[in-house]
Design an enzyme around this catalytic site. Structure first.
Site, PDB file in Angstrom:
ATOM      1  N   ARG A  68      35.459  43.339  40.256  1.00  0.00           N
ATOM      2  CA  ARG A  68      36.523  42.622  40.964  1.00  0.00           C
ATOM      3  C   ARG A  68      37.789  43.474  40.917  1.00  0.00           C
ATOM      4  O   ARG A  68      38.035  44.172  39.944  1.00  0.00           O
ATOM      5  CB  ARG A  68      36.810  41.282  40.284  1.00  0.00           C
ATOM      6  CG  ARG A  68      35.855  40.172  40.678  1.00  0.00           C
ATOM      7  CD  ARG A  68      36.313  38.851  40.109  1.00  0.00           C
ATOM      8  NE  ARG A  68      36.217  38.796  38.665  1.00  0.00           N
ATOM      9  CZ  ARG A  68      37.244  38.840  37.844  1.00  0.00           C
ATOM     10  NH1 ARG A  68      38.484  38.949  38.319  1.00  0.00           N
ATOM     11  NH2 ARG A  68      37.060  38.773  36.548  1.00  0.00           N
ATOM     12  N   TYR A 196      31.032  44.414  46.318  1.00  0.00           N
ATOM     13  CA  TYR A 196      30.731  43.908  44.976  1.00  0.00           C
ATOM     14  C   TYR A 196      30.879  42.384  44.884  1.00  0.00           C
ATOM     15  O   TYR A 196      31.786  41.807  45.502  1.00  0.00           O
ATOM     16  CB  TYR A 196      31.648  44.580  43.932  1.00  0.00           C
ATOM     17  CG  TYR A 196      31.591  43.850  42.609  1.00  0.00           C
ATOM     18  CD1 TYR A 196      30.497  44.039  41.758  1.00  0.00           C
ATOM     19  CD2 TYR A 196      32.546  42.920  42.261  1.00  0.00           C
ATOM     20  CE1 TYR A 196      30.403  43.324  40.586  1.00  0.00           C
ATOM     21  CE2 TYR A 196      32.457  42.194  41.089  1.00  0.00           C
ATOM     22  CZ  TYR A 196      31.386  42.398  40.251  1.00  0.00           C
ATOM     23  OH  TYR A 196      31.283  41.671  39.108  1.00  0.00           O
ATOM     24  N   LYS A 205      34.116  33.221  43.558  1.00  0.00           N
ATOM     25  CA  LYS A 205      35.483  33.168  43.022  1.00  0.00           C
ATOM     26  C   LYS A 205      36.501  32.788  44.109  1.00  0.00           C
ATOM     27  O   LYS A 205      37.442  32.053  43.850  1.00  0.00           O
ATOM     28  CB  LYS A 205      35.858  34.507  42.405  1.00  0.00           C
ATOM     29  CG  LYS A 205      34.901  34.984  41.311  1.00  0.00           C
ATOM     30  CD  LYS A 205      34.920  34.064  40.126  1.00  0.00           C
ATOM     31  CE  LYS A 205      34.123  34.674  38.969  1.00  0.00           C
ATOM     32  NZ  LYS A 205      34.086  33.776  37.807  1.00  0.00           N
ATOM     33  N   HIS A 225      37.047  27.476  35.773  1.00  0.00           N
ATOM     34  CA  HIS A 225      36.186  28.598  35.361  1.00  0.00           C
ATOM     35  C   HIS A 225      35.474  28.167  34.066  1.00  0.00           C
ATOM     36  O   HIS A 225      35.795  28.641  32.985  1.00  0.00           O
ATOM     37  CB  HIS A 225      37.091  29.818  35.125  1.00  0.00           C
ATOM     38  CG  HIS A 225      36.366  31.111  34.961  1.00  0.00           C
ATOM     39  ND1 HIS A 225      36.909  32.196  34.320  1.00  0.00           N
ATOM     40  CD2 HIS A 225      35.130  31.516  35.368  1.00  0.00           C
ATOM     41  CE1 HIS A 225      36.060  33.195  34.336  1.00  0.00           C
ATOM     42  NE2 HIS A 225      34.980  32.818  34.964  1.00  0.00           N
ATOM     43  N   SER A 247      36.366  36.342  30.520  1.00  0.00           N
ATOM     44  CA  SER A 247      35.217  37.258  30.596  1.00  0.00           C
ATOM     45  C   SER A 247      34.926  37.886  29.235  1.00  0.00           C
ATOM     46  O   SER A 247      35.838  38.079  28.430  1.00  0.00           O
ATOM     47  CB  SER A 247      35.520  38.376  31.590  1.00  0.00           C
ATOM     48  OG  SER A 247      35.638  37.831  32.863  1.00  0.00           O
ATOM     49  N   CYS A 249      33.387  36.741  26.691  1.00  0.00           N
ATOM     50  CA  CYS A 249      33.488  35.865  25.517  1.00  0.00           C
ATOM     51  C   CYS A 249      32.234  35.008  25.361  1.00  0.00           C
ATOM     52  O   CYS A 249      32.239  34.023  24.631  1.00  0.00           O
ATOM     53  CB  CYS A 249      34.730  34.993  25.611  1.00  0.00           C
ATOM     54  SG  CYS A 249      36.254  35.931  25.431  1.00  0.00           S
ATOM     55  N   ASP A 274      29.413  29.259  34.964  1.00  0.00           N
ATOM     56  CA  ASP A 274      30.647  29.949  35.386  1.00  0.00           C
ATOM     57  C   ASP A 274      31.708  29.036  35.998  1.00  0.00           C
ATOM     58  O   ASP A 274      32.889  29.246  35.755  1.00  0.00           O
ATOM     59  CB  ASP A 274      30.280  31.051  36.394  1.00  0.00           C
ATOM     60  CG  ASP A 274      31.404  32.064  36.583  1.00  0.00           C
ATOM     61  OD1 ASP A 274      32.050  32.433  35.585  1.00  0.00           O
ATOM     62  OD2 ASP A 274      31.639  32.487  37.731  1.00  0.00           O
ATOM     63  N   ARG A 366      24.833  43.675  37.076  1.00  0.00           N
ATOM     64  CA  ARG A 366      24.661  42.230  37.235  1.00  0.00           C
ATOM     65  C   ARG A 366      23.230  41.844  37.580  1.00  0.00           C
ATOM     66  O   ARG A 366      22.474  42.644  38.121  1.00  0.00           O
ATOM     67  CB  ARG A 366      25.553  41.729  38.380  1.00  0.00           C
ATOM     68  CG  ARG A 366      27.038  41.917  38.139  1.00  0.00           C
ATOM     69  CD  ARG A 366      27.559  40.881  37.206  1.00  0.00           C
ATOM     70  NE  ARG A 366      28.966  41.033  36.878  1.00  0.00           N
ATOM     71  CZ  ARG A 366      29.772  40.012  36.603  1.00  0.00           C
ATOM     72  NH1 ARG A 366      29.328  38.786  36.632  1.00  0.00           N
ATOM     73  NH2 ARG A 366      31.022  40.234  36.277  1.00  0.00           N
TER      74      ARG A 366
HETATM   75  C1  OXD Z   1      33.781  36.911  36.282  1.00  0.00           C
HETATM   76  C2  OXD Z   1      32.446  36.593  36.811  1.00  0.00           C
HETATM   77  O1  OXD Z   1      34.264  38.025  36.508  1.00  0.00           O
HETATM   78  O2  OXD Z   1      31.961  35.492  36.551  1.00  0.00           O
HETATM   79  O3  OXD Z   1      34.377  36.019  35.656  1.00  0.00           O
HETATM   80  O4  OXD Z   1      31.858  37.430  37.526  1.00  0.00           O
HETATM   81 MN    MN Z   2      33.383  34.121  35.741  1.00  0.00          MN
END
Ligand code: OXD
Ligand code: MN
Length: 583
Positions: A68, A196, A205, A225, A247, A249, A274, A366
């Site tokens: 991102r 991406y 997102k 989130h 992220s 965690c 997520d 991913r």
């Molecule tokens: C993030 C994802 O970056 O879930 O939080 O991809």
């Molecule tokens: Mn996320």
């Protein structure tokens, strides 16, 4: 807005981007087969070992396009203050002009795919529709896993007055010609120059968090989130928790937790890993749906030790992006169960030479996989009314200051704990490791409007229900004086969840501190853990000096939001400071 409006928007876009042809996606298996066959031909996808990884594919992204891009992500509301200091802002007219110039004839010689998609369970009053126009077949394939493409979405577009418009083109994948722009007042997203995940799968997102967070404020709900999990004690009723973590965690790991030794009769049910959309029902009960139909998770570090359920979810019908490839045509990544094979092709497609010190898989590699394949996927995972939430959990990565767990005193205090959340930066992110960064509600990169207004919206729930779930804060990452983690984490986190549920059921007393309720001695089930002497005390310690500094830092952070900061939050900082007393 109706199907007719949709058609005229598609015509208008086609005029701008000048595609060779237009394909309306229906989400059928046949359509997927054709797309995959084409992508195998162009080299966009590589087929993995059919025996061991049926219907699995590898996609290698452009090496300049692997994450991102927060610095190129904009909220283009009419007023800059509405985007807030937490977002990059651009005037909508300027933003449209800038990005439309990039889109001009950008799909020349390409197919323009029109993807009507639904976020949320079919038949749910909380589900929302969007349409993404893209020139990337990889995006179509991913969206077919992450959302429901086709009729279910078209039905909503026909019957309701709203859908989100998303326009995406990979362009030339040139970082200098890349923007991810959101127009909340127009319910529109325009994304150019990246293929991406978070930049390109616009349902995730961009729609389900950045635009939905603003819509949620207007309509009285929350787009967060957060993972959603069910926890079922032996012979007990399943209770659901929604938890927000930044992220790196362990959100996916927690959502798919496998109960460890001593908890064999417990069950964890995964609803989402997520995003959560949370609504109050008529009785004032907060209920959550997962708007996504799949998981788009980070691969490196995933193994049978860290996340066995995830390992059992992968391996069929999975798209892998930027992992390494073995000579058996199997995916491999750092942290995999199997030690690194001698012969390996790295994520860029080059023969891997470990002596050069690089990584075989990209750290942000991913997997995209249907949620229903997860062995712990909840039978309520597609429930139209969502699941009732018994506790909300916020968490960050802090090597000191923050205890393993505490419960906030009331909803307002819980909002304060979320708004002041912080996490240490990790080696996975650019910049210095170990810096504390404020990441309120883990929404720093995803809240589509001014955080001050967002916190006011959170606070407003207190006057709408007297049945709100209690709010907790956890920290799995506290370290001892020797620099080692004090808490084993992973499956053992169920012990903390057990206390959280006991508190929310009124079955544990807790003990008061300046920052909230802590587990009373003996309330946290530590049987069989063999923590070193003093570890429990260190895990739960509230050091007044560090906390006074923490409160000063929080006040400084809050001051960025000026008069948009709800007074309740600055007052709460003051009252906690007073409770900490003079040190
Ligand atoms: C993030 C994802 O970056 O879930 O939080 O991809
Ligand atoms: Mn996320």
């Amino acid at each position: 807005m109706s199907k007719k409006d949709l058609e005229s928007w598609v015509t208008e876009v086609a005029k701008l981007v000048a595609p060779e042809k237009i394909h309306w996606c229906d989400g059928s298996e046949e359509e997927k087969k054709v797309l995959i066959a084409e992508m195998l031909k162009t080299g966009d996808l590589l087929e993995l070992n059919e025996q061991t990884h049926p219907n699995c594919f590898l996609h290698r992204s452009d090496p300049n396009d692997v994450a991102r891009v927060e610095q190129l992500t904009f909220i283009c509301s009419r007023l800059e203050d509405d985007a807030g200091p937490n977002n990059n802002w651009m005037n909508p007219a300027e933003a449209h002009a800038k990005i439309d110039a990039l889109f001009e004839r950008s799909m020349k010689g390409r197919t323009m795919y029109v993807i009507p998609y639904l976020m949320g369970p079919v038949g749910s009053p909380y589900a929302r529709a969007g349409v993404e126009i893209t020139d990337s077949p990889y995006v179509v394939l991913n969206m077919s896993i992450m959302s429901k493409i086709g009729d279910a979405a078209i039905a909503i577009i026909n019957s309701s007055s709203k859908f989100v418009k998303g326009l995406h083109s990979v362009g030339e994948l040139d970082p200098a010609r890349r923007f991810i722009m959101h127009f909340p007042e127009e319910q529109t997203i325009k994304s150019f120059g990246s293929g991406y995940g978070g930049n390109a799968l616009l349902g995730k997102k961009c729609h389900a968090l950045r635009l939905a967070s603003g819509t949620a404020k207007q309509e009285g709900w929350l787009a967060e989130h957060m993972l959603i999990l069910g926890i079922q004690p032996p012979q007990g009723e399943t209770k659901y928790i929604a938890a927000a973590f930044p992220s790196a965690c362990g959100k996916t790991n927690l959502a798919m937790l496998v109960p460890p030794k001593g908890f064999e009769d417990w069950k964890i049910w995964t609803v989402g890993d997520d995003i959560a959309w949370l609504h109050l029902d008529e009785s004032g009960q907060l209920r959550a749906i997962n708007p996504e139909a799949g998981f788009f998770g980070v691969v490196p570090g995933t193994s049978s030790t860290t996340n066995p359920n995830c390992m059992n979810t992968l391996g069929k019908n999975t798209i892998y992006t930027n992992v390494a490839l073995t000579s058996e045509q199997e995916p491999w990544w750092e942290g995999h169960d199997l030690t690194r094979p001698d012969t390996l092709v790295d994520w860029k497609g080059n023969s891997f030479d470990p002596t050069l010190g690089g990584l075989a898989a990209h750290p942000n590699a991913r997997f995209t996989v249907p949620a229903s394949q997860c062995p712990s996927f909840s039978k309520e995972g597609n429930s139209p009314n969502g699941v009732p939430i018994s506790a909300i959990v916020f968490g960050g990565r802090r090597s000191n200051v923050t205890p393993l767990v505490f419960q906030t005193y009331d909803w307002e205090h819980g909002v304060f704990a979320g708004a002041s959340m912080a996490s240490e930066t990790t080696a996975a992110a650019a910049g210095q490791v170990g810096n504390v960064r404020r990441d309120p509600m883990a929404m720093k990169p995803f809240c589509g409007y001014n955080f001050g207004d967002y916190w006011a919206h959170w606070l407003s729930f207190a006057s709408r229900s007297d049945n709100l779930p209690p709010i907790f804060h956890v920290n799995w990452f506290r370290k001892g004086a020797d620099g080692k983690f004090l808490w084993p984490g992973f499956g053992e986190n169920i012990r903390v969840l057990e206390w959280i549920l006991a508190r929310s059921d009124g079955k544990a007393e807790g003990t008061e501190s300046a920052i909230g309720y802590l587990p009373k001695s003996g309330e946290l089930n530590l049987d069989g853990l063999n923590l070193p002497p003093g570890a429990t005390e260190s895990l739960l310690a509230v050091d007044k000096k560090s906390w006074k500094k923490e409160i000063e830092d929080i006040k400084e952070y809050f001051s960025i939001f000026g008069d948009r900061l709800p007074v309740a939050l600055s007052d709460r900082a003051e009252s906690i400071k007073n409770m900490l007393g003079s040190v």
